[in-house]
Motif scaffolding. Structure first.
Motif, short mmCIF file in Angstrom:
data_model
loop_
_atom_site.label_atom_id
_atom_site.label_comp_id
_atom_site.label_asym_id
_atom_site.label_seq_id
_atom_site.Cartn_x
_atom_site.Cartn_y
_atom_site.Cartn_z
N ILE A 184 0.83 7.26 8.38
CA ILE A 184 1.64 8.35 7.82
C ILE A 184 1.54 8.36 6.29
N GLU A 185 1.70 7.19 5.68
CA GLU A 185 1.64 7.10 4.21
C GLU A 185 0.26 7.52 3.69
N LYS A 188 -0.09 11.31 4.03
CA LYS A 188 0.70 11.99 2.98
C LYS A 188 -0.06 12.01 1.66
N ILE A 191 -2.83 14.59 1.85
CA ILE A 191 -2.31 15.96 1.79
C ILE A 191 -2.04 16.35 0.33
N LYS A 192 -1.51 15.40 -0.44
CA LYS A 192 -1.21 15.69 -1.86
C LYS A 192 -2.48 16.03 -2.64
N GLN A 200 -4.81 21.49 4.51
CA GLN A 200 -3.44 20.97 4.34
C GLN A 200 -2.62 21.21 5.61
N ASN A 204 -0.96 18.53 8.03
CA ASN A 204 0.49 18.55 8.25
C ASN A 204 0.83 18.51 9.73
N LEU A 207 0.38 15.06 10.72
CA LEU A 207 1.51 14.27 10.20
C LEU A 207 2.73 14.39 11.12
N LYS A 211 4.68 11.35 13.08
CA LYS A 211 6.11 11.13 12.92
C LYS A 211 6.81 11.11 14.28
#
Length: 217
Positions: A184-185, A188, A191-192, A200, A204, A207, A211
């Motif tokens: 997950i990290e 993330k 994605i940034k 993206q 997402n 992601l 989660k």
């Protein structure tokens, strides 16, 4: 120490040279012994022969080692090396300037046999004065005492939410949770950095799946 029965007390100082002279260790790990460790004591031996506990099927003895440090930081590779070399389960108490930190690994026999052990990872407490360490010897046999020490030290990481879950299953679930958390990290961060909107959106969606997977573990 820890309110353990007097019959378990061993209180033998082990020269740290014995560890690095009799183990096949790297120069870097020898440096850890020399620079980070002050004194090593074998404080207690928890076994059927020293208590009124029954013999465990997985844990025959549980040793308590106190390692006095030169600084509040210790490379856990040193604990791992000691755990590999000693064919018993070990509760480590690190001491620095009167405060203690308890460390314990989930240790199980390696598939190869030969009395070899592998340690999957370590759990540890914050620093406490000795009387406030959140540890208590509980259980009717050595297996149960070991499991309870692991769960007490790990705290919420090995919470027993699932009824009847074994210690091994709890440890595997926590390892799985950590793996998904790292994914997950990493996602993330990707994605940034991603500039294209469609990519993206794809990431997402992935992601969200991760989660959900984390919540289900």
């Amino acid at each position: 120490m820890l309110g353990l029965p007097k019959t378990t007390e061993f209180n033998k100082r082990i020269p740290k040279q014995k560890f690095y002279e009799n183990m096949d260790i790297s120069p870097a790990l020898k440096k850890v012994f020399v620079e980070q460790v002050k004194i090593i004591y074998w404080k207690n031996k928890i076994a059927a022969s020293t208590t009124n506990l029954a013999v465990g099927s997985e844990v025959t003895e549980l040793e308590v080692f106190e390692i006095r440090l030169n600084s509040p930081v210790l490379d856990d590779g040193l604990l791992r090396q000691i755990d590999r070399e000693i064919p018993y389960h070990i509760l480590f108490l690190l001491e620095y300037e009167g405060k203690y930190q308890a460390w314990i690994g989930y240790k199980e026999a390696a598939a190869s046999g030969n009395k070899a052990f592998k340690v999957n990872g370590y759990y540890y407490t914050e620093w406490f004065v000795e009387d406030e360490l959140p540890l208590k010897m509980e259980g009717l046999n050595i297996d149960a005492v070991y499991e309870n020490f692991v769960r007490q030290i790990a705290g919420d990481k090995l919470s027993t939410e699932k009824t009847g879950e074994s210690l091994k299953e709890s440890v595997e679930r926590e390892e799985q949770r950590q793996t998904v958390q790292k994914q997950i990290e990493a996602l993330k961060a990707k994605i940034k950095k991603e500039k294209q909107l469609n990519k993206q959106m794809e990431m997402n969606n992935e992601l969200k799946k991760l989660k959900r997977e984390l919540e289900e573990i």
